[in-house]
Design a protein around this motif. Sequence first.
Motif, mmCIF file in Angstrom:
data_model
loop_
_atom_site.group_PDB
_atom_site.id
_atom_site.type_symbol
_atom_site.label_atom_id
_atom_site.label_comp_id
_atom_site.label_asym_id
_atom_site.label_seq_id
_atom_site.Cartn_x
_atom_site.Cartn_y
_atom_site.Cartn_z
ATOM 1 N N UNK A 44 42.775 33.347 24.793
ATOM 2 C CA UNK A 44 43.212 34.656 24.293
ATOM 3 C C UNK A 44 41.997 35.504 23.949
ATOM 4 N N UNK A 45 42.123 36.802 24.195
ATOM 5 C CA UNK A 45 41.032 37.710 23.846
ATOM 6 C C UNK A 45 40.754 37.660 22.353
ATOM 7 N N UNK A 46 41.782 37.499 21.539
ATOM 8 C CA UNK A 46 41.572 37.438 20.091
ATOM 9 C C UNK A 46 40.756 36.199 19.717
ATOM 10 N N UNK A 47 40.978 35.095 20.420
ATOM 11 C CA UNK A 47 40.205 33.876 20.179
ATOM 12 C C UNK A 47 38.773 34.069 20.643
ATOM 13 N N UNK A 48 38.603 34.637 21.829
ATOM 14 C CA UNK A 48 37.265 34.895 22.361
ATOM 15 C C UNK A 48 36.495 35.834 21.432
ATOM 16 N N UNK A 49 37.178 36.846 20.937
ATOM 17 C CA UNK A 49 36.547 37.790 20.010
ATOM 18 C C UNK A 49 36.102 37.087 18.738
ATOM 19 N N UNK A 50 36.955 36.226 18.187
ATOM 20 C CA UNK A 50 36.622 35.500 16.952
ATOM 21 C C UNK A 50 35.442 34.558 17.183
ATOM 22 N N UNK A 51 35.406 33.895 18.330
ATOM 23 C CA UNK A 51 34.295 32.998 18.653
ATOM 24 C C UNK A 51 33.001 33.793 18.772
ATOM 25 N N UNK A 52 33.055 34.924 19.473
ATOM 26 C CA UNK A 52 31.870 35.772 19.629
ATOM 27 C C UNK A 52 31.372 36.286 18.281
ATOM 28 N N UNK A 53 32.299 36.648 17.413
ATOM 29 C CA UNK A 53 31.916 37.128 16.088
ATOM 30 C C UNK A 53 31.249 36.011 15.287
ATOM 31 N N UNK A 54 31.838 34.828 15.318
ATOM 32 C CA UNK A 54 31.304 33.693 14.555
ATOM 33 C C UNK A 54 29.934 33.254 15.072
ATOM 34 N N UNK A 55 29.744 33.321 16.387
ATOM 35 C CA UNK A 55 28.491 32.876 16.990
ATOM 36 C C UNK A 55 27.501 34.022 17.225
ATOM 37 N N UNK A 56 27.904 35.243 16.877
ATOM 38 C CA UNK A 56 27.069 36.429 17.069
ATOM 39 C C UNK A 56 26.552 36.485 18.515
ATOM 40 N N UNK A 57 27.512 36.523 19.444
ATOM 41 C CA UNK A 57 27.158 36.533 20.862
ATOM 42 C C UNK A 57 28.138 37.400 21.643
ATOM 43 N N UNK A 58 27.900 37.523 22.928
ATOM 44 C CA UNK A 58 28.758 38.275 23.830
ATOM 45 C C UNK A 58 29.629 37.304 24.625
ATOM 46 N N UNK A 59 30.796 37.760 25.131
ATOM 47 C CA UNK A 59 31.632 36.876 25.950
ATOM 48 C C UNK A 59 30.862 36.250 27.113
ATOM 49 N N UNK A 60 29.945 36.992 27.701
ATOM 50 C CA UNK A 60 29.150 36.476 28.814
ATOM 51 C C UNK A 60 28.209 35.349 28.425
ATOM 52 N N UNK A 61 27.946 35.202 27.125
ATOM 53 C CA UNK A 61 27.135 34.083 26.658
ATOM 54 C C UNK A 61 27.937 32.788 26.686
ATOM 55 N N UNK A 62 29.260 32.919 26.652
ATOM 56 C CA UNK A 62 30.150 31.753 26.596
ATOM 57 C C UNK A 62 30.771 31.469 27.960
ATOM 58 N N UNK A 63 31.159 32.526 28.662
ATOM 59 C CA UNK A 63 31.825 32.378 29.952
ATOM 60 C C UNK A 63 30.882 32.767 31.086
ATOM 61 N N UNK A 64 30.842 31.933 32.114
ATOM 62 C CA UNK A 64 29.978 32.194 33.257
ATOM 63 C C UNK A 64 30.768 31.924 34.533
ATOM 64 N N UNK A 65 30.649 32.811 35.486
ATOM 65 C CA UNK A 65 31.329 32.646 36.769
ATOM 66 C C UNK A 65 30.360 32.008 37.757
ATOM 67 N N UNK A 66 30.793 30.928 38.377
ATOM 68 C CA UNK A 66 29.971 30.261 39.393
ATOM 69 C C UNK A 66 30.715 30.294 40.711
ATOM 70 N N UNK A 67 30.097 30.900 41.697
ATOM 71 C CA UNK A 67 30.710 31.010 43.018
ATOM 72 C C UNK A 67 30.263 29.819 43.859
ATOM 73 N N UNK A 68 31.176 28.906 44.098
ATOM 74 C CA UNK A 68 30.875 27.736 44.915
ATOM 75 C C UNK A 68 31.018 28.124 46.381
ATOM 76 N N UNK A 69 29.933 28.081 47.104
ATOM 77 C CA UNK A 69 29.978 28.438 48.524
ATOM 78 C C UNK A 69 30.262 27.198 49.361
ATOM 79 N N UNK A 70 31.035 27.395 50.374
ATOM 80 C CA UNK A 70 31.391 26.313 51.285
ATOM 81 C C UNK A 70 30.555 26.429 52.545
ATOM 82 N N UNK A 71 29.912 25.360 52.951
ATOM 83 C CA UNK A 71 29.094 25.369 54.167
ATOM 84 C C UNK A 71 29.922 25.055 55.385
#
Length: 71
Positions: A44-71
Amino acid sequence: MSIIINLDVMLAKRKMSLTELSEKVGVTIANLSILKKGKAKAVRFSTLEAICEALDCQPGDILEYENATHD
């Protein structure tokens, strides 16, 4: 493709335990553990917001997108 959860990295950077984060954000340790392990299907965005507030960080510090390429 997948979303990587870096919650453990941010906890270490802030020298905060999962228990302490749980108390600050009002989310159970079990649910935070599921998120930390990357087993959560959604967050939930409210949970993500609370985590970011508690850790003094941005959502991108917690969530990362990894594009797995297929050969």
